[in-house]
Design an enzyme around this catalytic site. Structure first.
Site, short mmCIF file in Angstrom:
data_model
loop_
_atom_site.label_atom_id
_atom_site.label_comp_id
_atom_site.label_asym_id
_atom_site.label_seq_id
_atom_site.Cartn_x
_atom_site.Cartn_y
_atom_site.Cartn_z
N LYS A 52 -3.10 6.34 -6.32
CA LYS A 52 -4.11 5.28 -6.42
C LYS A 52 -5.37 5.68 -5.64
O LYS A 52 -6.49 5.52 -6.11
CB LYS A 52 -3.53 3.96 -5.89
CG LYS A 52 -2.47 3.37 -6.81
CD LYS A 52 -1.62 2.28 -6.15
CE LYS A 52 -0.54 1.80 -7.13
NZ LYS A 52 0.41 0.84 -6.51
N GLN A 96 1.30 -2.25 -1.00
CA GLN A 96 2.33 -1.66 -1.85
C GLN A 96 3.67 -2.37 -1.66
O GLN A 96 4.10 -2.64 -0.54
CB GLN A 96 2.46 -0.15 -1.55
CG GLN A 96 3.40 0.61 -2.47
CD GLN A 96 2.93 0.67 -3.92
OE1 GLN A 96 1.74 0.65 -4.21
NE2 GLN A 96 3.87 0.74 -4.84
N ASP A 119 -3.85 -6.96 -7.38
CA ASP A 119 -2.53 -6.96 -8.00
C ASP A 119 -2.32 -8.20 -8.86
O ASP A 119 -1.39 -8.23 -9.67
CB ASP A 119 -1.44 -6.97 -6.91
CG ASP A 119 -0.93 -5.59 -6.56
OD1 ASP A 119 -0.86 -4.75 -7.46
OD2 ASP A 119 -0.57 -5.39 -5.38
N1 GUN Z 1 5.15 -1.55 -6.55
C1 GUN Z 1 5.46 -1.25 -7.83
N2 GUN Z 1 4.49 -1.69 -8.66
C2 GUN Z 1 3.54 -2.27 -7.88
C3 GUN Z 1 2.29 -2.89 -8.16
O1 GUN Z 1 1.85 -3.03 -9.31
N3 GUN Z 1 1.62 -3.35 -7.08
C4 GUN Z 1 2.09 -3.25 -5.82
N4 GUN Z 1 1.36 -3.75 -4.83
N5 GUN Z 1 3.24 -2.67 -5.52
C5 GUN Z 1 3.96 -2.19 -6.56
#
Ligand code: GUN
Length: 292
Positions: A52, A96, A119
């Site tokens: 990311k 995350q 998110d």
């Molecule tokens: N862990 C797995 N997928 C995601 C996501 O889309 N966002 C976040 N913050 N954590 C994740």
């Protein structure tokens, strides 16, 4: 053999659009800023956070990667979120998931400024999605799945979409998104899960089957109707001593046997994964635009 949908190629199309939007924002002295927060050292989460951050930089966004020790307390994490909420250079914040067990994740999500919640997990954004409010920030993976279907010219309107899995990250928001009265919506959506009766009969009635249950190779040929479209959201690490990393990634779908029946299918890796990151970038740009 079915058409294999190339998630990397579709993501590239998203980036072409985004680069234009980012240039426009920069001409107005705004550089979209994304903060990605990782607590602890889960290897899969570290890898996601690294991708990311790398993609943000490639697009010329302002990227902050905060890696906090596993022993970080709830209050310390809340304080970092507050700092990022107040930072005018940051338009998007992602913590995350999953965090270490002692962290109350729901409380962290509620502490996010909903305008920076890229998110789409904050209760205000969940409510906006359910209400069909276009200012909602929609979770990245559902958005990525929808965009992939649209770009692949797969008819969503009126189609029977069966979603395997009811998570807050994928299943639930995806169901809301695909049933909306908008472009890329108007589907007839069924959500099935681990307690569903007659699961196979339901998945076999799908025009579009979306697997998001986190169980490697769960969806077999007998779950799928000849000519259906199959989208695989699963990213499962399985041990593989023959691989230099000691593992390989496989989806929720038994690819070879399902590909023999499906009209179109997404691979793992190289399917939904690249789209999720692309939509995170899109959500960050949207948050920056909405901050104007
Ligand atoms: N862990 C797995 N997928 C995601 C996501 O889309 N966002 C976040 N913050 N954590 C994740």
């Amino acid at each position: 053999m079915s058409n294999v949908i190339d998630g990397r190629a579709v993501a590239e199309k998203v980036y072409v659009d985004l680069r234009g939007e980012i240039a426009t924002l920069k001409s107005k002295e705004i550089t979209p800023g994304l903060a990605v927060v990782l607590v602890g050292d889960d290897p899969a989460s570290r890898a996601y956070v690294r991708s990311k951050d790398k993609m943000s930089r490639e697009l010329g966004l302002y990227s902050v990667k905060l890696e906090l020790p596993a022993a970080t307390t709830q209050n310390e994490l809340l304080a970092r979120v507050e700092e990022l909420n107040r930072n005018p250079h940051i338009h998007g914040i992602l913590v995350q998931s999953p965090p270490p067990k002692h962290i109350d994740e729901a409380a962290i999500v509620r502490a996010l400024d909903p305008r920076k919640d890229v998110d789409g997990f904050h209760p205000l954004n969940v409510a906006k999605l359910a209400l069909g409010d276009p200012s909602a920030v929609v979770p990245c993976t559902p958005l990525g799945v929808q965009r992939m279907l649209i770009e692949s010219k797969i008819d969503i309107a009126g189609a029977h979409v069966v979603i395997l899995g009811r998570s807050m990250i994928v299943g639930k928001p995806l169901a809301l998104l695909l049933m909306q009265k908008t472009k890329g919506g108007d589907a007839t959506v069924t959500v099935v899960h681990s307690r569903s009766r007659n699961l196979e009969a339901i998945t076999r009635s799908a025009d579009i089957l979306i697997a998001a249950i986190g169980r490697a190779g769960f969806v077999k040929a007998e779950h799928v109707r000849e000519g259906a479209v199959v989208i695989d959201v699963g990213i499962n690490r399985v041990d593989d001593p023959a691989n230099e990393r000691g593992y390989r990634l496989i989806g929720d779908v038994a690819f070879d046997e399902v590909a023999a029946k499906a009209a179109a299918i997404t691979p793992v890796p190289g399917g939904v994964g690249p789209m999720t990151i692309a939509m995170l970038m899109a959500n960050t740009v949207k948050a920056a635009r909405q901050s104007l």
